[in-house]
Scaffold this active site. Sequence first.
Site, PDB file in Angstrom:
ATOM      1  CG  ASP A   7      -0.422  -0.561   2.500  1.00 54.59           C
ATOM      2  OD1 ASP A   7       0.899  -0.368   2.819  1.00 54.59           O
ATOM      3  OD2 ASP A   7      -1.222  -1.003   3.507  1.00 54.59           O
ATOM      4  CG  HIS A  29      -5.926  -2.128   8.785  1.00 52.35           C
ATOM      5  ND1 HIS A  29      -5.993  -1.000   9.587  1.00 52.35           N
ATOM      6  CD2 HIS A  29      -4.614  -2.141   8.410  1.00 52.35           C
ATOM      7  CE1 HIS A  29      -4.921  -0.335   9.946  1.00 52.35           C
ATOM      8  NE2 HIS A  29      -3.933  -1.114   9.373  1.00 52.35           N
ATOM      9  CG  ASN A  46      -9.157  -1.488  12.116  1.00 51.55           C
ATOM     10  OD1 ASN A  46      -8.067  -2.116  11.602  1.00 51.55           O
ATOM     11  ND2 ASN A  46      -9.471  -0.224  11.636  1.00 51.55           N
ATOM     12  CD  GLU A  73      -8.620   1.015   7.899  1.00 51.75           C
ATOM     13  OE1 GLU A  73      -8.803   0.135   8.718  1.00 51.75           O
ATOM     14  OE2 GLU A  73      -8.399   1.947   7.820  1.00 51.75           O
TER      15      GLU A  73
END
Length: 234
Positions: free
Chosen positions: A64, A132, A130, A137
């Site tokens: 990313d 990801h 979380n 996400e």
Amino acid sequence: MALQLKTFENTDELYNFAAQFLQQKVKDGAKTFGLATGGTMQPLYQVLRQSDVDFSGCTSFNLDEYIGLPIEHPESYFTYMQKELFEHKPFSKSYLPNGLAEDIDAEVAHYNELLAQNPIDVQLLGVGENGHIGFNEPGTPFSEKVHAVTLTESTREANARFFNSIDEVPEKAITMGIANILEAKEILLIAVGEKKRAALESLVHGEVTVDSPITVLQQHGNVVVLTDLNISLA
Ligand code: GLP
């Protein structure tokens, strides 16, 4: 499920193991590596920098990149990778998504095409608090390929520690999708520290759900997880 969980007493051992794992993959003929950024990977790249690993016959693809962050910004993943690894251990060719492309849709299509032409042998992965992976996400469909994302506030807050303030953390990024990640032949995931416990528990014990993207790895046949957390398999 073909998930190997290796728990380490201390992170030095963990990172030495991870570095040796990657070195062995190069020796075994792996040619294409998927690379990750974040605080988790810094000690690994440090061990690799000091090792005699030779990536010069290999190609790398990063997961990313932030959208809109100047390339020379120390927290752009381009600059992170140069400093942490590529200046010391160059690959024959290294690709990251270009978060400064004028046409982000075209850049997304281009990165997807590159990945389609270069199947990844070994994908390195961290995980967000979380759950990801990359910047996929919670809620991201598992069928997504490379795409642009709006980061959640919790991810921006978690990454604010690398910037002067949260206002400087970009709001968007380009990320490999979960479908791209699942195409890797083998995945090496590293989760270190208590903040990653919930995400790792969801991988080991949870149901596969888009609410915790890491859980999709249960559906991959070849995942090695390295952690310093005590998580029982029972
Ligand atoms: C970042 C990256 C991920 C990384 C994760 C964890 O936002 N996009 O690839 O795995 O969040 O980061 P850290 O290792 O700093 O906890």
